[in-house]
Design a protein around this motif. Structure first.
Motif, mmCIF file in Angstrom:
data_model
loop_
_atom_site.group_PDB
_atom_site.id
_atom_site.type_symbol
_atom_site.label_atom_id
_atom_site.label_comp_id
_atom_site.label_asym_id
_atom_site.label_seq_id
_atom_site.Cartn_x
_atom_site.Cartn_y
_atom_site.Cartn_z
ATOM 1 N N THR A 204 -43.764 65.849 -10.443
ATOM 2 C CA THR A 204 -45.182 65.248 -10.393
ATOM 3 C C THR A 204 -45.862 66.178 -9.732
ATOM 4 N N GLU A 221 -34.986 59.755 -18.189
ATOM 5 C CA GLU A 221 -36.104 59.278 -17.789
ATOM 6 C C GLU A 221 -36.056 59.064 -16.327
ATOM 7 N N TYR A 235 -44.267 53.962 -12.637
ATOM 8 C CA TYR A 235 -44.338 54.735 -13.893
ATOM 9 C C TYR A 235 -42.836 55.004 -14.174
ATOM 10 N N ARG A 237 -41.322 58.033 -16.692
ATOM 11 C CA ARG A 237 -41.648 59.648 -17.072
ATOM 12 C C ARG A 237 -40.343 60.107 -17.794
ATOM 13 N N ARG A 238 -40.708 60.373 -19.056
ATOM 14 C CA ARG A 238 -39.665 61.050 -19.793
ATOM 15 C C ARG A 238 -39.448 62.474 -19.627
ATOM 16 N N GLU A 244 -45.373 59.818 -19.640
ATOM 17 C CA GLU A 244 -45.131 58.661 -19.096
ATOM 18 C C GLU A 244 -46.000 57.645 -19.299
#
Lengths: 441, 205
Positions: A204, A221, A235, A237-238, A244
């Protein structure tokens, strides 16, 4: 415990077979009646050039064997011998049986020897790595890797996994992903590092709080909580492409997400009267409410067979660990000692929970059987040790510690040995580590 | 003799002003008789002077009125400033006086009730504002548990305000767990300061 014995036995058998004709035949290497495995002395000298006249920077010739030694030490299965005790002075000593004087290694008490040779051509690095049984004077494992220079660390972690497979019958977890939170300038962002390597990847990148990372069971993920839109949201996220989705649809504060093996998400949703645990599907719809109580119910963690989950509740006045069936019934209390027991995580291979317990204002890491028996204290530093998480094979535990003056990520073995900080090349303070459940091939 | 003199003196006193009056009236007469003789120029000058005088008087009056108005405005301004300062102080108190909690607890303590009553009063005096209550913890303990604990603290404060008649629609809650300490210290004083519900005005000002 049972698996532990099997592995102990495997090592015994392997070494036993190797040594059956050797001078120390009949010697017991691993006493399977002991909970602690006998550690095998091991030496990993500096790497040498594959071709005569070849050269490499110190980061390769010395850095890589040092990294190899450090990582093998983390498993708690070896005693890594100090390089300064090595007797081998023969500059012509090579990496093949014929060119090694095993007596040089026998003399210093080494039972295993790892030799490596490098070749650098342009931007390509070739490593030839060999594991020898010193008594036998025999090669147990030999691998040759070629890739770009920067993959040197990855070659080492791959080779260690092969060593672990040969010696224990079970592949190591080196190179598998650990996600964690890094704090810099009041912001917290999620990073990833491959266990045993140094380079980190930023997951992130925003100027807010990003917390509580959790991997899906396929490792593809990452669920996490972010304050990036001011209000904290959940969230997913892949990791392959960074795409995401926001999963928090019911109103409330989302805390401590965990994936189930089927890709559903266990999460605590905090509302006006309580924080309760829910099972959400992959897009955030409530499938089931698992706790229905006033107060705090958080930190769900699912058992390896998927039938029960453990969690933290303050229903008895202080935070304690409980287990319940996946329908939320059959609740039983696990921890009774101490006023503060939180952060449980169910071992992927045994009926044990690792958790944080407070005593005398200090937070330490314990393990306990899910029925509340056989409590063991793993850390006892004058510092706070929190956020424990099992490695995918359940042999190691990653956790956060403040013992070196700032918050850092440490690992240790499942019985608390080899408490060492992760070597990260990252400024800031680290916390909330979580280990990908995937064991690499 | 003495008396005679006194009478004379009194008579003189009476007569003299009459004479003087007569004399002035004679003089006036003389001027009017002379009037047809003054030039148009002189007349214009006199007229201009008169106008100037009147102008000066008007200006003086205006200046006085202005001064008065200014003084009044200043007074009013001071009054407003005082009110504003008071409002500002109340607002600052609303934002900076926190509700504190015991370690690992989210029950409202007696001294915290006084603080919360003041918050409710402020919200009643400012009926348009909506607020956010942030729940915070000290650095001890685990991150997830502290997030939950912070949320419980924010909600406990919110519920207390609601019990005092503040509408739920005006209150939002959020937890920052142990992420936003007020005091960066690592001792009991710092921890006590950091275990708090903090109030933020998010709209209506």
């Amino acid at each position: 415990m049972k698996l532990h014995k099997v592995i102990g036995l495997t090592i015994c058998l392997l070494i036993g077979l190797i040594l059956s004709s050797g001078p120390a035949s009949g010697r017991v290497y691993i006493d399977i009646n002991q909970p602690f495995v006998r550690k095998i002395p091991l030496a990993a000298p500096d790497f040498v050039p594959l071709k005569s006249g070849g050269s490499a920077p110190v980061s390769i010739s010395q850095g890589l064997p040092q990294m190899l030694s450090h990582n093998l030490d983390l498993t708690g299965l070896f005693i890594v011998l100090d390089k300064r005790t090595f007797l081998e002075v023969n500059k012509k000593a090579g990496i093949t049986e014929g060119k090694i004087n095993f007596k040089d290694w026998l003399m210093i008490g080494s039972e295993l020897l790892i030799k490596g040779a490098y070749d650098i051509t342009g931007n390509n690095l070739t490593l030839e790595l060999r594991l020898f049984d010193v008594f036998e004077g025999r090669m147990l494992l030999g691998k040759r890797y070629t890739s770009v220079l920067k993959d040197g660390q990855a070659m080492i972690t791959r080779f260690i996994n092969e060593i672990m497979l040969i010696l224990t019958g079970e592949r190591g977890v080196f190179g598998s992903a650990i996600a964690f939170v890094n704090k810099q300038d009041q912001n917290k962002n999620i990073y990833m590092v491959k266990f045993g390597q140094k380079d980190t990847i930023k997951i992130t990148n925003n100027r807010s709080l990003n917390l509580s990372p959790a991997f899906s069971h396929d490792g593809n993920e990452l669920a996490y909580i972010s304050y990036k839109t001011r209000k904290p949201e959940l969230y997913v996220r892949r990791l392959s492409d960074g795409r995401e989705r926001k999963v928090s649809s019911p109103k409330g504060l989302y805390i401590s997400p965990q994936f189930t093996p089927s890709g559903a998400i266990l999460v605590s949703i905090s509302q006006s009267n309580y924080s309760n645990i829910y099972l959400l599907d992959g897009i955030g719809r409530i499938k089931r409410q698992l706790t229905r109580l006033w107060g705090i119910n958080i930190s769900p963690t699912i058992s390896p067979d998927g039938k029960r989950f453990a969690f933290v509740s303050d229903r008895a006045g202080t935070p304690q660990i409980y287990t319940a069936s996946m329908t939320g019934g059959d609740v039983s209390r696990v921890t009774f000692e101490g006023e503060y027991n939180t952060d449980p995580e169910w071992s992927p291979r045994a009926d044990r929970l690792v958790y944080v317990g407070a005593h005398g204002g200090r937070f330490n890491i314990y393990t306990i059987k899910s029925d509340g028996t056989d409590r063991q204290q793993l850390t006892s530093e004058e510092a706070d040790d929190t956020n424990p998480c099992w490695s995918p094979n359940g042999r190691l535990i990653v956790f956060t510690s403040t013992r070196l003056g700032r918050s850092m990520i440490f690992t240790m073995t499942a019985n608390g040995e080899r408490q060492r900080p992760l070597a990260l090349s990252l400024p800031g303070e680290q916390s909330s580590p979580t280990w990908s459940p995937v064991i690499l091939d | 003799m003495k008396r005679h003199g006194l009478i004379l003196f009194l008579v003189a006193l009476l007569i003299l002003p009459i004479m003087a009056l007569n004399f002035t009236s004679c003089a006036k007469k003389a001027v009017t008789t002379e009037a047809p003789g003054i030039s148009a120029e002189e007349k214009a000058r006199q007229e201009a002077e008169r106008k100037k005088r009147e102008q000066a008087e008007r200006e003086k009056a205006a200046a006085e009125a202005k001064k008065k108005a200014e003084a009044e405005a200043k007074l009013k301004e001071q009054q407003l400033a005082r009110e504003k300062a008071a409002a500002y102080a109340q607002r600052a108190l609303f934002l900076n006086q926190h509700v504190h909690f015991d370690f690992d607890k989210y029950t409202i303590k007696t001294n915290a009730e006084i603080v919360l009553r003041a918050k409710a009063d402020y919200m009643k005096k400012n009926p348009k504002i909506a607020i956010e209550i942030q729940g915070h913890c000290d650095e001890r303990g685990t991150l997830d548990y502290n997030l939950a604990l912070g949320d419980r603290r924010a909600n406990a404060a919110a519920k207390y305000l609601m019990s005092l008649g503040i509408s739920q629609s005006r209150i939002e809650t959020i937890s920052y767990g142990e992420e936003r300490p007020l005091n960066p210290g690592h001792n009991e004083d710092a921890w006590a300061e950091n275990r708090r519900a903090q109030f933020l005005i998010i709209s209506g000002e």
